[in-house]
Design an enzyme around this catalytic site. Structure first.
Site, PDB file in Angstrom:
ATOM      1  N   HIS A  74      -8.803 -15.722   6.686  1.00  0.00           N
ATOM      2  CA  HIS A  74      -9.333 -14.358   6.587  1.00  0.00           C
ATOM      3  C   HIS A  74     -10.473 -14.371   5.587  1.00  0.00           C
ATOM      4  O   HIS A  74     -10.320 -14.882   4.475  1.00  0.00           O
ATOM      5  CB  HIS A  74      -8.250 -13.382   6.111  1.00  0.00           C
ATOM      6  CG  HIS A  74      -8.789 -12.011   5.869  1.00  0.00           C
ATOM      7  ND1 HIS A  74      -8.968 -11.091   6.884  1.00  0.00           N
ATOM      8  CD2 HIS A  74      -9.227 -11.416   4.741  1.00  0.00           C
ATOM      9  CE1 HIS A  74      -9.478  -9.981   6.385  1.00  0.00           C
ATOM     10  NE2 HIS A  74      -9.663 -10.148   5.087  1.00  0.00           N
ATOM     11  N   ASP A 127      -1.773   1.066   7.930  1.00  0.00           N
ATOM     12  CA  ASP A 127      -3.039   0.721   7.271  1.00  0.00           C
ATOM     13  C   ASP A 127      -4.165   1.613   7.769  1.00  0.00           C
ATOM     14  O   ASP A 127      -5.037   2.000   6.996  1.00  0.00           O
ATOM     15  CB  ASP A 127      -3.378  -0.761   7.510  1.00  0.00           C
ATOM     16  CG  ASP A 127      -4.659  -1.137   6.781  1.00  0.00           C
ATOM     17  OD1 ASP A 127      -4.697  -0.988   5.550  1.00  0.00           O
ATOM     18  OD2 ASP A 127      -5.640  -1.528   7.441  1.00  0.00           O
ATOM     19  N   ARG A 152      -7.855   6.430   1.815  1.00  0.00           N
ATOM     20  CA  ARG A 152      -8.465   5.759   0.645  1.00  0.00           C
ATOM     21  C   ARG A 152      -9.975   5.944   0.650  1.00  0.00           C
ATOM     22  O   ARG A 152     -10.598   6.131  -0.387  1.00  0.00           O
ATOM     23  CB  ARG A 152      -8.120   4.262   0.669  1.00  0.00           C
ATOM     24  CG  ARG A 152      -6.678   3.985   0.289  1.00  0.00           C
ATOM     25  CD  ARG A 152      -6.297   2.562   0.657  1.00  0.00           C
ATOM     26  NE  ARG A 152      -7.102   1.575  -0.021  1.00  0.00           N
ATOM     27  CZ  ARG A 152      -7.293   0.328   0.409  1.00  0.00           C
ATOM     28  NH1 ARG A 152      -6.722  -0.085   1.541  1.00  0.00           N
ATOM     29  NH2 ARG A 152      -8.044  -0.513  -0.257  1.00  0.00           N
ATOM     30  N   SER A 185      -3.215  -4.113   2.412  1.00  0.00           N
ATOM     31  CA  SER A 185      -3.960  -3.826   3.634  1.00  0.00           C
ATOM     32  C   SER A 185      -4.313  -5.120   4.378  1.00  0.00           C
ATOM     33  O   SER A 185      -4.062  -5.275   5.574  1.00  0.00           O
ATOM     34  CB  SER A 185      -5.228  -3.042   3.251  1.00  0.00           C
ATOM     35  OG  SER A 185      -6.156  -3.032   4.285  1.00  0.00           O
ATOM     36  N   LYS A 193      -1.970  -7.056   7.840  1.00  0.00           N
ATOM     37  CA  LYS A 193      -2.584  -7.330   9.151  1.00  0.00           C
ATOM     38  C   LYS A 193      -2.505  -8.811   9.495  1.00  0.00           C
ATOM     39  O   LYS A 193      -2.304  -9.180  10.642  1.00  0.00           O
ATOM     40  CB  LYS A 193      -4.030  -6.830   9.148  1.00  0.00           C
ATOM     41  CG  LYS A 193      -4.102  -5.298   9.163  1.00  0.00           C
ATOM     42  CD  LYS A 193      -5.507  -4.772   9.050  1.00  0.00           C
ATOM     43  CE  LYS A 193      -6.018  -4.849   7.654  1.00  0.00           C
ATOM     44  NZ  LYS A 193      -7.271  -4.154   7.363  1.00  0.00           N
TER      45      LYS A 193
HETATM   46  N1  URA Z   1     -10.458  -4.986   3.933  1.00  0.00           N
HETATM   47  C1  URA Z   1      -9.275  -4.540   4.407  1.00  0.00           C
HETATM   48  O1  URA Z   1      -8.832  -4.933   5.483  1.00  0.00           O
HETATM   49  N2  URA Z   1      -8.580  -3.666   3.645  1.00  0.00           N
HETATM   50  C2  URA Z   1      -9.013  -3.228   2.453  1.00  0.00           C
HETATM   51  O2  URA Z   1      -8.330  -2.461   1.822  1.00  0.00           O
HETATM   52  C3  URA Z   1     -10.237  -3.691   1.985  1.00  0.00           C
HETATM   53  C4  URA Z   1     -10.954  -4.575   2.748  1.00  0.00           C
END
Ligand code: URA
Length: 436
Positions: free
Chosen positions: A82, A161, A168, A183, A187
């Site tokens: 990632h 999320d 947010r 977050s 994922k």
């Molecule tokens: N990328 C994400 O997937 N989540 C965040 O909170 C910040 C960056």
């Protein structure tokens, strides 16, 4: 249990229990707890933080709000990478087939361009015919037969999320390390990876601009991922200038092909090998990082990685013949040159300015519903440290239309600084954080 008591507890800097975190997050996802209470919770977390244990519970709770990718019955190991997002960051594209060719499966779920950062899905979709919205059965088949598959996130992946991130975004609570960690990690874990290599970017074009912030996020991702039973490494890498010489959608597919043929730009090859080597170590396919790198190099030099990439393009509906025919010539008609304004060394090409210029050109988007252009972008001919004379060409910009070029070129000119002294070399890999 009452939401207000949980808010008071976090406001006082106390540690929340699993039952409290589950109550408030599940209640929010079900629509039983209103936005205004969650907004207050997010702000309390922003200021008070969370322990590694609380962050792991928050991550698990968010994960449980949706579906996990069902990879049962497919022999692993499954390892993914990632990146926190950058400019010219096409690493996933050569990396996934290279690692798959070494025997580690890569279940890759990627995102789209947003703001100044590029998106892997947009790059892939610039290949004529390529589809990124795979059914689970197609994703599984790709993993079994090619060792990797590339897809987007469905609405059922971590719905918590989606709701929390939207809140947010409008409550000034995006930049909170535990919230970002939960977050990102929820994922990644949802897609079924046993191991995850995080490429945490640092510099002007990164989400985390400073070393301290990037390091804090990297450490939190490693600590929380490890607490959740995953094998995790974070690599802090420079994002002060774009990666490679091409920034765009099809332009980055071209650079991917160069990498898979072993002749990609030095920085892109370097990072692909480093992250790939870690993926092999996490997947148990190499004992050491050196052995992992040697195996990755072999996958490129033997052509095995390129062959995997072609197989994936065909499987996902892409036309390899058209892709190769367009390579090197598929360019927008709206082009302009960026020239050196002085003699000297290129001191920097600011990644953020180039990324923002890319949004004007049509590489990226400001809003999720905007379209991107396959042929827009920059081809750089010079990079940091190169000696130039006034009037030398530094880059060519390609826009989605004529009007896009003026604002993009203003930003591109601002991005470049030239000095009399040669700049100190930058290290691409700044630091690596492994589990204790
Ligand atoms: N990328 C994400 O997937 N989540 C965040 O909170 C910040 C960056």
């Amino acid at each position: 249990m009452r939401a207000v008591d949980i808010l008071m507890k976090k406001r006082a800097g106390e540690t929340l229990t699993e039952a409290e975190i589950r109550f408030i997050i599940d209640g929010y996802v079900k629509g039983e707890i209103p936005d205004y209470q969650i907004s207050a919770l997010l702000m309390a977390i922003f200021f008070r933080g969370m322990t590694a244990k609380e962050t792991a519970i928050l991550t698990e709770t968010m994960l449980d709000s949706g579906d996990r990718m069902d990879l049962s019955g497919i022999p692993g190991p499954f390892v993914d990478k990632h990146s926190t997002g950058g400019v010219g960051d096409k690493i996933s594209l050569p990396l996934a087939p290279m690692v798959a060719a070494c025997g580690v499966k890569v279940p890759m779920m990627s995102g789209r361009a947003l703001g100044h950062t590029g998106g892997t899905l947009d790059k892939l979709e610039s290949i004529p015919g390529y589809r990124t919205g795979l059914e689970l059965s197609e994703f599984r088949k790709g993993l079994i037969e090619d060792g990797f598959a590339m897809t987007g996130q469905t609405a059922r992946v971590v719905p918590a999320d989606k709701k929390l991130y939207a809140l947010r975004d409008v409550t000034a609570t995006v930049e909170s390390i535990p919230l970002i960690t939960a977050s990102i990690l929820s994922k990644k874990v949802a897609e079924g990876a046993d191991g995850i290599v995080f490429d945490v970017k640092c510099g002007s074009g990164a989400f985390m601009k400073t070393y301290n912030d990037a390091k804090a996020l990297a450490s939190s991702l490693v600590a929380t991922g490890t607490a959740m039973g995953k094998r995790v490494v974070a690599v802090l890498t420079d994002m002060s200038q774009p990666l490679g010489y091409k920034v765009g959608n099809f332009l980055e597919i071209e650079e991917t092909l160069d990498c898979l043929e072993g002749k990609g730009p030095q920085d892109v090859m370097e990072l692909t090998f480093r992250l790939g080597a870690w993926m092999l170590v996490l997947g148990g396919a190499a004992e050491t990082i050196e052995e992992g790198r040697a195996r990755c190099e072999e996958a490129i030099s033997s052509g095995a990685a390129l062959e995997r990439f072609y197989r994936n393009v065909v499987r996902q509906g892409g036309n390899v013949g058209q892709m190769l025919k367009r390579r090197g010539s598929w360019r927008s008609d709206f082009a302009r040159e960026l020239k050196a304004e002085n003699d000297g060394y290129i001191e920097s090409i600011d990644a953020l300015d180039i990324g923002l210029a890319g949004v004007y050109l049509g590489v990226g988007r400001n809003r999720t519903e905007d379209n991107v252009s396959p042929t827009a972008g920059f081809i750089f001919e010079k990079k940091r440290g190169d000696l130039v004379k006034k009037g030398d060409r530094i880059a060519i910009a390609y826009g989605k239309d004529e009007a896009s070029l003026d604002p993009a070129m203003a930003l591109a000119r601002k991005a470049v600084s030239i000095s009399k002294e040669a700049p100190q070399p930058l290290s691409l890999v700044i630091e690596e954080i492994t589990a204790p």
